[in-house]
Every structure is written in C-alpha cells, then in structure tokens.
Enzyme design. Sequence first.
Site, mmCIF file in Angstrom:
data_model
loop_
_atom_site.group_PDB
_atom_site.id
_atom_site.type_symbol
_atom_site.label_atom_id
_atom_site.label_comp_id
_atom_site.label_asym_id
_atom_site.label_seq_id
_atom_site.Cartn_x
_atom_site.Cartn_y
_atom_site.Cartn_z
ATOM 1 C CD GLU A 191 18.337 44.203 54.937
ATOM 2 O OE1 GLU A 191 18.706 45.361 55.179
ATOM 3 O OE2 GLU A 191 19.009 43.403 54.230
ATOM 4 N NE ARG A 213 52.929 26.055 54.969
ATOM 5 C CZ ARG A 213 53.287 27.331 54.957
ATOM 6 N NH1 ARG A 213 53.020 28.086 53.900
ATOM 7 N NH2 ARG A 213 53.907 27.860 55.978
#
Length: 368
Positions: free
Chosen positions: A55, A213
């Site tokens: 918000e 990886r």
Amino acid sequence: MNLKEKEKFMARAISLAQRAKGKTAPNPCVGAVLVKEGKVVASGYHRGYGLPHAEVEVLKDARKKNIDPRECALFVTLEPCNHFGKTPPCTKAILEAGIKEVYVGALDPNPQVEGGGARFLQSKGVQVETGILQAQCTDLIRDFYLWKIEKRPFFYLKLASTLDGKIATSTGHSNWISSEKSREKVHQLRKKVQAVLVGGNTFVQDNPKLTVRKAKSKKQPLALILTRKLPAEASYYLLQQRPEETIFFTLESQENLRLQKKISELGSKVVFLPVKNNSWDLKAMATWLWNNNIFYVLVEGGGFIAQKFLEYQLADEIWLFLAPKILGDAGAISSFWGRSIKTIDEAYTLSYQKVTSCGEDLLLILKP
C-alpha cells in the site's frame, strides 16, 4: 465498477505480488494498484521483509506520477494491516491518502487480526469490499498461512520422473531423466529457498553439492540430509567443502551418537529426531527448521522421502518434471513408494496448479 473489472484489477495486483515470492519471509507477498476511471494509474508491491508494504509502495508510485489517491480506488491482494510492526499500519497510510474505496482479495489469516484492517477502515467511512479473486489471493499467501498458523516452513517437493513413474533405474542410475531446461528451472527454484533437503541414499550415491549453479545467487541454500545412518566417511563434497552449511537429521542410535562427534568436528550439525511409526518424525523436523528461521525448503529426496512428506501433509507444492521416457522395468525406483494400500480410495489426491512445457519435458505443479 462491475465484477469482471474488479477481477481484472485484482489480477494485476496478484501479478505484482508474485514478483517478490520468496523474498518477503516471514511477511506475505502482497501487490496493490490504484485505479482511476477504469485504468491502473499506479502500482506497487512488498519487495522484502522490513521494506515498505504494498500500500505504501503504490502511494509512492502515485506521488511520482502526480496522481491524486483521493480520486482512485485501491486494489490490494491482502487485507491492509492495522498494527505496528517493522513499518506503521497500512490503514493509517490509506486514510491519510484520502482513499475512499478499497477492494481486498484475502483477509489476513492470522486469527488475532483477521478482518481488523477492513473493519477499521469501514469505521472511518471507507467503502471496503473483500473477496475479490479470493481463492487466487489466498493461494498467493499459502506460505504465510503456514508460518502464522502451523509455525513451520513451506516445503516444495521436486521430482523428475519418466512417463511410467520412475526416478531411477534398478541400479540407482538417474543422470539424466530430465532435460537441461528442466534442470535450469530447478536451480531457479533452489535460488528461492533457504535449504535443500535430500535423503541419505542420495547423499551417498550422488555425492551432491546442493548449490545454485545454473542461476545467479548471492547466497547458497543450506544442505539438509535426512538419513537413518550418519556417514562414516568424511570424503563427501558437503563435508569437505560445505560443512558449516550442512545439517544432518537422523535417529538416535549408538553408532549415530559415535559418528555425531566426528561430523560435528568437521563443522556440520547433527539433529536427532524423535521416532514415529519406526521412522523420522517429520513434524518435529519442520518445527526445528521453523525455530531456526528457515521459511522455505526444497525437498529433492527419493521416492521414500517424497511419500513420507505426503504422508505427513508437508508437501505444500509439488514440482514434477515428466520426461518423455519409459523404463518399463518393474524393479526401477518409483517416484513415490513406502506404503501398502488395497484400494484406489486410499490414494493421495492432488490438484493441478499449472502445467507447462520445459524443454522436452512437462512441468506439473500440483498441491494436495
């Protein structure tokens, strides 16, 4: 504004919230948009724990664009908070901005505050409507629900299987069932979690690294090993290269107590779990992980561990990579095994969340 329009704007807020999935723990991921004259004019989402809520972000975006919030309706995926935490209450920001219409997807699952934000805004004269795309918004915060209600991590369960439901040959060979693209997807998922869990057999046979990886990552996930027997040898990669990031969960025995000292001297932690039904008490493990601030875990164990997570109702989201291959060998290792049932009525029933292609494979994302 009709229901179709409301759902369109809430869907936009959902898509914003999804950008931060896995980055906000232990807070929920939340998205918000401001709408004026049938158009989205400002947007925002909660980007991370301790950072401004959705918000506040959408109001900041409105200021940048010289949008007056008093002329807009706010759509937010989760009920605005009405309490002080790391940040001030969002209800206060909404009132100060002069917003008169608020549309909410899901109420806060915390029973202590559920409905409190909505009721507070209504008491101040704000028109509040809840339940817009409620199912999708609730699903968006399934992790937050578990953290608040069950006090445990969110578990992803990943499997790569042939069309006949096998994850390895009878000799244990499995490299590679899935495609390169699928394996890249797994590393992207590893990047989102704080820990990756495998079983003792996988630890011994594959000597895994359990690192990210194939995707960029600033931090590697912890390596969790769920095993009946602690390793007697110290030559494994995790014990040699990542001992401080490796945790063994096992059962207490004379042999394991003897090996615990050796493993601890290398820098790894050993956690003894209670016995339940002649096996590990996985709920106890989940509690330990939660108490140690681990919010997301990726389970990459074999078929027995996969079945155990279903049995304990801990498989919160299942990622099944289905390869267009058939072994046709009854002795090959199944994706789920370890129990005996007599009727189909006893089967675990899952629901599809998403089905998509991934290289040569299909990725099925399911939930119980």
